[in-house]
Design a protein around this motif. Sequence first.
Motif, PDB file in Angstrom:
ATOM      1  N   ASP A   1       0.825  -1.202   0.000  1.00 25.09           N
ATOM      2  CA  ASP A   1       0.000   0.000   0.000  1.00 25.09           C
ATOM      3  C   ASP A   1       0.865   1.260   0.000  1.00 25.09           C
ATOM      4  OD1 ASP A   1      -2.033  -1.815   0.234  1.00 25.09           O
ATOM      5  OD2 ASP A   1      -2.685  -1.181   2.235  1.00 25.09           O
ATOM      6  N   GLU A   2       0.437   2.253  -0.783  1.00 22.40           N
ATOM      7  CA  GLU A   2       1.076   3.569  -0.824  1.00 22.40           C
ATOM      8  C   GLU A   2       2.579   3.477  -1.092  1.00 22.40           C
ATOM      9  OE1 GLU A   2      -0.046   6.042   2.463  1.00 22.40           O
ATOM     10  OE2 GLU A   2      -2.154   5.486   2.332  1.00 22.40           O
ATOM     11  N   ARG A   3       2.951   2.561  -1.946  1.00 27.53           N
ATOM     12  CA  ARG A   3       4.368   2.319  -2.243  1.00 27.53           C
ATOM     13  C   ARG A   3       4.991   3.453  -3.061  1.00 27.53           C
ATOM     14  NH1 ARG A   3       8.723   1.949  -4.059  1.00 27.53           N
ATOM     15  NH2 ARG A   3       9.995   0.116  -4.578  1.00 27.53           N
TER      16      ARG A   3
ATOM     17  N   ASP B   1       4.793   7.565  -4.771  1.00 26.33           N
ATOM     18  CA  ASP B   1       4.228   8.901  -4.628  1.00 26.33           C
ATOM     19  C   ASP B   1       3.212   9.190  -5.725  1.00 26.33           C
ATOM     20  OD1 ASP B   1       5.955   9.473  -2.464  1.00 26.33           O
ATOM     21  OD2 ASP B   1       7.544  10.085  -3.843  1.00 26.33           O
TER      22      ASP B   1
ATOM     23  N   ARG C   1      -4.510   2.190  -4.518  1.00 24.51           N
ATOM     24  CA  ARG C   1      -3.996   1.491  -3.329  1.00 24.51           C
ATOM     25  C   ARG C   1      -2.486   1.641  -3.211  1.00 24.51           C
ATOM     26  NH1 ARG C   1      -1.363  -2.985  -2.090  1.00 24.51           N
ATOM     27  NH2 ARG C   1      -1.337  -3.780  -4.225  1.00 24.51           N
TER      28      ARG C   1
ATOM     29  N   ALA D   1      -0.680   4.036  -4.517  1.00 23.70           N
ATOM     30  CA  ALA D   1      -0.275   5.441  -4.641  1.00 23.70           C
ATOM     31  C   ALA D   1      -0.426   6.157  -3.307  1.00 23.70           C
ATOM     32  CB  ALA D   1      -1.120   6.137  -5.699  1.00 23.70           C
ATOM     33  N   ALA D   2       0.616   6.868  -2.916  1.00 28.47           N
ATOM     34  CA  ALA D   2       0.544   7.651  -1.678  1.00 28.47           C
ATOM     35  C   ALA D   2      -0.203   8.964  -1.897  1.00 28.47           C
ATOM     36  CB  ALA D   2       1.945   7.929  -1.157  1.00 28.47           C
ATOM     37  N   THR D   3      -0.160   9.490  -3.108  1.00 29.61           N
ATOM     38  CA  THR D   3      -0.796  10.781  -3.353  1.00 29.61           C
ATOM     39  C   THR D   3      -1.807  10.731  -4.497  1.00 29.61           C
ATOM     40  OG1 THR D   3       1.096  11.436  -4.729  1.00 29.61           O
ATOM     41  CG2 THR D   3       1.103  12.155  -2.427  1.00 29.61           C
TER      42      THR D   3
ATOM     43  N   SER E   1      -7.242  11.132  -6.583  1.00 30.95           N
ATOM     44  CA  SER E   1      -6.551  11.368  -5.327  1.00 30.95           C
ATOM     45  C   SER E   1      -7.492  11.119  -4.163  1.00 30.95           C
ATOM     46  CB  SER E   1      -6.014  12.799  -5.263  1.00 30.95           C
ATOM     47  OG  SER E   1      -7.086  13.710  -5.110  1.00 30.95           O
ATOM     48  N   ARG E   2      -6.925  11.137  -2.980  1.00 32.67           N
ATOM     49  CA  ARG E   2      -7.724  11.027  -1.759  1.00 32.67           C
ATOM     50  C   ARG E   2      -7.928  12.394  -1.130  1.00 32.67           C
ATOM     51  NH1 ARG E   2      -3.886   7.119  -1.539  1.00 32.67           N
ATOM     52  NH2 ARG E   2      -4.594   4.974  -1.851  1.00 32.67           N
TER      53      ARG E   2
END
Length: 248
Positions: free
Chosen positions: A149-151, A153, A182, A184-186, A238-239
């Motif tokens: 998860d969030e591997r 940017d 899932r 992606a951190a951003t 994005s979140r």
Amino acid sequence: MPSDPRSTTGTTAPPNVIGDILVSSRSMTEYSAMFALSPADLRRQILDCPGGTASFTAEVCAAGGDVTACDPVYGQYTADALAALGQRGTERGNRYCRTHSDEYMWTFFTDPEHHSSSRSASGHRFADHHRAHPERYIAGALPRLPFTDERFDLVLSSHFLFSYADRLDLSFHHRAVCELMRVAATEVRIFPLVGMGSNRYPNLEVLRDRLADDGITTEIRSVDYEFQIGGNEMLVCSRDSALSDEQR
């Protein structure tokens, strides 16, 4: 990527006459235009999925950046075989451009010869980098990727989702975008919003509504790149709930 991706859910897209899904060789210059990448973006930890035989990973890494490419073909072929596969994709794509010239704008590429030579050069650079740095090329297929998860940017996805809407149904698109989010951190950027024939993805708004229900905010952004006529927009996911309704 999926084993049986024929569309049975959502609005049916027009048939895609290109045939099998192309394995394409695009350059960093083309990626930068397609995804409106800034110098700051290129310093982020990036996933290119599916990466095909693009030279984006090679070129960014050579400049000191950090890119990983993911594609199912990486687990199926050697570097030499991938180079040949990419060249066949270049030749088939170029034939399509020549026989469907009314679907293209010859601004980024000046003519079909420029398109062919650019893609061929990118394919050769990809192959050289793959031989030297195979760890940068990870075998994996949507909608399930081999990353935590969030591997990354920033995640980029070019000419797969939306491009083959006649064989990738709405459910697949939904699961695939959620999987890209899932890892992606951003944010995730998907380009273009049209398939071969310049037909806009018919289920885009339904997909955006489903993603909103999942807490994923989407925005359509124009870019300064248009090769396929009408193909000058990307979907940014994005979140970040701060985006306004007007942006979505």
